[in-house]
Motif scaffolding. Structure first.
Motif, PDB file in Angstrom:
ATOM      1  N   CYS A   1     -75.778 -39.345-101.065  1.00  0.00           N
ATOM      2  CA  CYS A   1     -75.182 -38.400-100.111  1.00  0.00           C
ATOM      3  C   CYS A   1     -75.677 -38.674 -98.695  1.00  0.00           C
ATOM      4  N   VAL A   2     -76.964 -38.950 -98.559  1.00  0.00           N
ATOM      5  CA  VAL A   2     -77.493 -39.305 -97.238  1.00  0.00           C
ATOM      6  C   VAL A   2     -76.884 -40.620 -96.749  1.00  0.00           C
ATOM      7  N   GLY A   3     -76.704 -41.577 -97.659  1.00  0.00           N
ATOM      8  CA  GLY A   3     -76.061 -42.831 -97.277  1.00  0.00           C
ATOM      9  C   GLY A   3     -74.626 -42.641 -96.835  1.00  0.00           C
ATOM     10  N   ALA A   4     -73.911 -41.689 -97.438  1.00  0.00           N
ATOM     11  CA  ALA A   4     -72.547 -41.404 -97.002  1.00  0.00           C
ATOM     12  C   ALA A   4     -72.527 -40.870 -95.579  1.00  0.00           C
TER      13      ALA A   4
ATOM     14  N   GLY B   1     -74.280 -30.678 -97.583  1.00  0.00           N
ATOM     15  CA  GLY B   1     -73.733 -29.752 -98.572  1.00  0.00           C
ATOM     16  C   GLY B   1     -73.633 -30.377 -99.949  1.00  0.00           C
ATOM     17  N   LEU B   2     -73.182 -31.622-100.012  1.00  0.00           N
ATOM     18  CA  LEU B   2     -73.150 -32.321-101.300  1.00  0.00           C
ATOM     19  C   LEU B   2     -74.561 -32.531-101.850  1.00  0.00           C
ATOM     20  N   ALA B   3     -75.524 -32.812-100.969  1.00  0.00           N
ATOM     21  CA  ALA B   3     -76.905 -33.013-101.423  1.00  0.00           C
ATOM     22  C   ALA B   3     -77.491 -31.719-101.984  1.00  0.00           C
ATOM     23  N   VAL B   4     -77.201 -30.586-101.341  1.00  0.00           N
ATOM     24  CA  VAL B   4     -77.680 -29.303-101.870  1.00  0.00           C
ATOM     25  C   VAL B   4     -77.052 -29.033-103.237  1.00  0.00           C
TER      26      VAL B   4
END
Length: 434
Positions: A137-140, A26-29
């Motif tokens: 974001c993917v790393g999180a 969601g953050l990545a979008v």
């Protein structure tokens, strides 16, 4: 009044790993809908705060720093290529001029070197920040979600893939430990630990130990019934394949539509239809797997709150992209300072919900530092005339005693290693004692 606090994490109340991935996606979008550096920095800050508050001491939780470094490298690389190759951004603020390489006529439109303007560098910086935010974001998600539990939560149709990945992830630390032991053994024998010859001599025992472990695990899994499938009619198998492949294609097309600037109209319907078809195909494919789940992860209220916060941020940013396009994508011609839109920034702060509702990790780091054990001969502070940690109460150890103690420690380390490593370490201890 006692403030409300999240409980300590345990097996029963741990957040489902899929919820962490939905929150991060969601953050990545949301990051893909804007190039405003203030909003992108706010998204990075939200992800970093949640990771700092809720990650554990597990090995996979240390991957967040690597993704941050990768994001910074992407920003620098994007700016470098913008200076080298140029961008079709008209600019009037010229910074400097690079030597331009003449190119043939058939590559018209591409240049190497030439005029570098402030507008093109700012545009490249905005685009690089967006890519870096996606990576962070993917790393999180990688730092917060347990990969073994995530693979365990796969549907029955994909359990063979999940088992293979879990076994590979379990044996990977053993390979690293074997390499470390072999390098230590070679160092004790006075042999080099670098170079192609040393690599070949270290790699053979490591591969031998890996093959022995693989054979043992394969026999154990076969005895426990892994790989056995139930009989499924051919029509059901074909329907499963069509639904699964069609659903995955729909998910890919819908995800591209959501991430692209012009695909918001068709992205969401395709994504929903693809998810429905993929779920139906996986449910049908799960009939082949005759197995049960041991202590399955529950999708509780906290998991819904974590996943819902990420979905809320993504929905708000998609809506803001159509209502406030100038604020979310600030222009660079002419150069102007970007502003911070109020309600999109407040919507991004909703992503902080997991930092307050997710259970608090109770790893070793939360219990304070661990005091190292001090030997009896090293207790107390070392003053003038007092024995140090390497001395006994009667004085310094003789050279022969130190050499004997080193040999004993080497022999103990050799017993804990694999057979090939133990032989090499034992030979090294013999040479050091001579």
């Amino acid at each position: 009044m006692t403030p409300l606090r999240a409980p300590e994490a345990n097996r029963s109340n741990a957040v489902h790993p899929g919820a962490w991935w939905l929150w991060a996606l969601g953050l990545a979008v949301a990051a893909s809908r804007t190039t405003n550096p203030l909003l992108l920095g706010l998204l990075v800050g939200v992800a970093g705060y949640v990771v700092a508050a809720r990650r554990t001491d597990a090995p996979w939780a240390r991957s967040y720093g690597a993704f941050v470094k990768l994001g910074l490298f992407v920003v620098a690389l994007r700016v470098f290529f913008s200076m080298l190759l140029g961008t079709p951004i008209p600019g009037s603020v010229e910074l400097f001029t690079l030597p331009e390489l003449p190119l043939p006529e058939w590559v018209r439109g591409i240049r190497i070197g030439g005029r570098v303007t402030a507008e093109q560098l700012v545009f490249a910086l905005y685009e690089g920040l967006k890519l870096a935010t996606l990576l962070i974001c993917v790393g999180a998600a990688n730092a917060l979600a347990n990969p073994a539990r995530l693979l365990k939560s796969l549907p029955g149709a994909l359990y063979e893939v999940g088992v293979a990945v879990v076994v590979a992830m379990t044996f990977a630390p053993n390979l690293v430990a074997d390499v470390s032991r072999l390098r230590t053994a070679r160092r004790l024998r006075g042999r080099p630990t670098g170079g192609l010859r040393a690599l070949a001599q270290i790699g053979l025992p490591v591969l031998e130990g890996a093959l022995e472990r693989s054979v043992a695990v394969a026999a154990s899994m076969d005895a426990r019934g892994y790989g056995r499938t139930a009989h499924v009619p051919r029509a059901v198998r074909r329907t499963t394949a069509v639904l699964t492949l069609g659903g995955l294609l729909g998910v890919c097309a819908g995800s591209y539509g959501l991430l692209a600037a012009q695909g918001a109209g068709y992205g969401l319907p395709l994504l929903v239809a693809g998810l429905g078809a993929a779920v139906a195909g996986l449910r049908l494919g799960g009939r082949r797997a005759t197995r049960s789940r041991y202590r399955p992860d529950r999708w509780g209220v906290r998991a819904w709150l974590v996943a819902g916060s990420g979905a809320a941020v993504a929905t708000a940013m998609i809506a803001a992209a159509s209502v406030l396009p100038e604020a979310l994508r600030p222009g660079v011609v002419p150069l102007q300072a970007p502003g911070l839109p109020l309600w999109p920034a407040l919507a991004v702060l909703v992503g902080l919900v997991p930092a307050f509702v997710a259970p608090v990790p109770n790893g070793p780091a939360s219990k304070g530092p661990v005091r190292p054990r001090v030997s009896q001969g090293a207790q107390g502070s070392q003053g003038p005339g007092e024995p140090s940690g390497r001395q006994t109460r009667t004085g310094s150890k003789p050279a022969g005693t130190a050499r004997t103690a080193r040999t004993v420690r080497t022999a103990k380390a050799a017993k804990a290693a694999t057979p090939a490593i133990a032989a090499e370490a034992a030979e090294g201890s013999e040479e050091s004692s001579r």
